[in-house]
Scaffold this motif. Structure first.
Motif, PDB file in Angstrom:
ATOM      1  N   ARG A  93      37.167   8.792  31.017  1.00 17.10           N
ATOM      2  CA  ARG A  93      38.017   9.497  31.466  1.00 17.10           C
ATOM      3  C   ARG A  93      39.124   9.643  31.381  1.00 17.10           C
ATOM      4  O   ARG A  93      40.250  10.869  31.878  1.00 17.10           O
ATOM      5  N   ALA A  94      39.381  10.096  30.057  1.00 10.88           N
ATOM      6  CA  ALA A  94      40.240  11.788  29.512  1.00 10.88           C
ATOM      7  C   ALA A  94      39.780  12.802  30.275  1.00 10.88           C
ATOM      8  O   ALA A  94      40.523  13.924  30.041  1.00 10.88           O
ATOM      9  N   SER A  95      38.671  12.589  30.019  1.00 13.27           N
ATOM     10  CA  SER A  95      37.352  13.531  30.074  1.00 13.27           C
ATOM     11  C   SER A  95      38.095  14.624  31.727  1.00 13.27           C
ATOM     12  O   SER A  95      37.850  15.519  32.473  1.00 13.27           O
ATOM     13  N   LEU A 132      32.932  15.292  30.398  1.00 15.85           N
ATOM     14  CA  LEU A 132      31.791  14.057  31.097  1.00 15.85           C
ATOM     15  C   LEU A 132      30.395  13.665  31.023  1.00 15.85           C
ATOM     16  O   LEU A 132      29.472  13.053  31.078  1.00 15.85           O
ATOM     17  N   ASP A 133      29.563  14.485  30.886  1.00 16.02           N
ATOM     18  CA  ASP A 133      28.218  14.965  31.050  1.00 16.02           C
ATOM     19  C   ASP A 133      27.475  14.512  30.042  1.00 16.02           C
ATOM     20  O   ASP A 133      27.147  13.401  29.699  1.00 16.02           O
ATOM     21  N   MET A 134      28.663  14.188  28.722  1.00 16.54           N
ATOM     22  CA  MET A 134      28.653  13.745  26.827  1.00 16.54           C
ATOM     23  C   MET A 134      28.444  12.209  27.542  1.00 16.54           C
ATOM     24  O   MET A 134      27.498  11.525  26.847  1.00 16.54           O
ATOM     25  N   HIS A 135      29.531  12.176  27.439  1.00 15.83           N
ATOM     26  CA  HIS A 135      30.326  10.400  27.530  1.00 15.83           C
ATOM     27  C   HIS A 135      29.617   9.179  28.274  1.00 15.83           C
ATOM     28  O   HIS A 135      29.488   8.054  28.116  1.00 15.83           O
ATOM     29  N   SER A 136      29.108  10.171  29.102  1.00 11.69           N
ATOM     30  CA  SER A 136      29.345   9.090  30.660  1.00 11.69           C
ATOM     31  C   SER A 136      26.758   9.197  30.263  1.00 11.69           C
ATOM     32  O   SER A 136      27.012   7.916  30.462  1.00 11.69           O
ATOM     33  N   VAL A 186      41.898  12.254  20.187  1.00 12.98           N
ATOM     34  CA  VAL A 186      40.653  13.449  19.930  1.00 12.98           C
ATOM     35  C   VAL A 186      39.759  13.518  20.506  1.00 12.98           C
ATOM     36  O   VAL A 186      39.474  14.837  20.722  1.00 12.98           O
ATOM     37  N   ILE A 187      39.912  13.133  21.746  1.00 15.77           N
ATOM     38  CA  ILE A 187      38.960  13.271  23.638  1.00 15.77           C
ATOM     39  C   ILE A 187      39.749  13.952  23.611  1.00 15.77           C
ATOM     40  O   ILE A 187      39.259  14.916  24.286  1.00 15.77           O
ATOM     41  N   ASN A 188      40.620  13.645  23.585  1.00 14.82           N
ATOM     42  CA  ASN A 188      42.588  15.359  24.215  1.00 14.82           C
ATOM     43  C   ASN A 188      41.342  16.134  23.768  1.00 14.82           C
ATOM     44  O   ASN A 188      41.936  18.019  24.604  1.00 14.82           O
ATOM     45  N   ALA A 189      41.719  16.458  22.322  1.00 15.64           N
ATOM     46  CA  ALA A 189      41.112  17.942  22.135  1.00 15.64           C
ATOM     47  C   ALA A 189      39.965  18.338  22.172  1.00 15.64           C
ATOM     48  O   ALA A 189      39.787  19.529  22.206  1.00 15.64           O
ATOM     49  N   ALA A 203      48.303   7.683  29.884  1.00 15.33           N
ATOM     50  CA  ALA A 203      49.309   8.039  30.049  1.00 15.33           C
ATOM     51  C   ALA A 203      48.970   8.733  28.517  1.00 15.33           C
ATOM     52  O   ALA A 203      50.241   9.736  28.509  1.00 15.33           O
ATOM     53  N   VAL A 204      48.382   8.852  27.854  1.00 20.52           N
ATOM     54  CA  VAL A 204      48.699   9.649  26.777  1.00 20.52           C
ATOM     55  C   VAL A 204      48.256  11.400  26.873  1.00 20.52           C
ATOM     56  O   VAL A 204      48.716  11.482  26.113  1.00 20.52           O
ATOM     57  N   THR A 205      47.176  11.308  28.573  1.00 21.05           N
ATOM     58  CA  THR A 205      46.720  12.484  28.557  1.00 21.05           C
ATOM     59  C   THR A 205      47.424  13.546  29.367  1.00 21.05           C
ATOM     60  O   THR A 205      47.548  13.778  29.335  1.00 21.05           O
TER      61      THR A 205
END
Length: 182
Positions: free
Chosen positions: A68-70, A79-83, A157-160, A122-124
């Motif tokens: 979702r963040a990606s 997106l590719d990696m986490h999917s 971390v995912i946002n970074a 909200a954080v993103t």
């Protein structure tokens, strides 16, 4: 390389080039730079931070948060990696696809997952203002304080990583699930 292997590799490359040309796919863009090689200490620190942020969180929920963040950050590499990692962890294609429209398809997710997704958004998207109390309180109702701290760390971390991926234009499509073990 043997002659047979060389011949097969050449044939495969030609077949892939022909298939791509017949489908009129856009050319793959190259990455701008390789952060891991050019700033190895930063990369190692990010990997350690990522590993630390995962502690105590459900791996499937964590992948939903990262996807979702990606999506929000338009990071195609992540997106590719986490999917792929989510699928490998047992997540369904349907829930991954519906994630971009989760508000209209909440029936695909648990209340705890929805709280995590709302907190992720909200954080993103801090340009919309602070994390609303209602969003935080909803997440706090589903996660104990330690889990909530870990979830906030994982979202951060995912946002970074997304910002690194977008800035360096990391190329999606070549990741294999579990390729980067932390």
């Amino acid at each position: 390389m043997t002659t047979n292997t060389t011949t097969q590799t050449t044939a495969n490359t030609a077949a892939n080039t022909t298939a791509a040309a017949s489908n009129d796919y856009a050319p793959e863009h190259p990455s701008r730079l390789e952060l891991a090689q050019l700033a190895p200490e930063v990369y190692k620190a990010m990997v350690k931070l990522d590993a630390a942020s995962r502690q105590g969180l459900d791996p499937v929920l964590l992948e939903l948060v990262k996807i979702r963040a990606s999506q929000i950050n338009h990071c195609a590499f992540c997106l590719d990696m986490h999917s792929k990692d989510a699928l490998a962890a047992g997540e369904s294609v349907e829930r991954i696809v519906q994630l971009s429209a989760w508000e209209e398809s909440q029936h695909f997710y648990t209340a705890k997952e929805i709280a995590a997704i709302e907190l992720t958004e909200a954080v993103t998207v801090l340009t919309d203002g602070f994390v609303p109390d209602a969003v935080y309180e909803k997440a706090a109702a589903h996660f104990d304080e330690k889990e909530l701290a870990q979830l906030i760390a994982a979202i951060t971390v995912i946002n970074a990583w997304n910002r690194i991926g977008v800035a360096t234009r990391s190329t999606p499509g070549h990741y294999t699930p579990g390729q980067f073990k932390h």
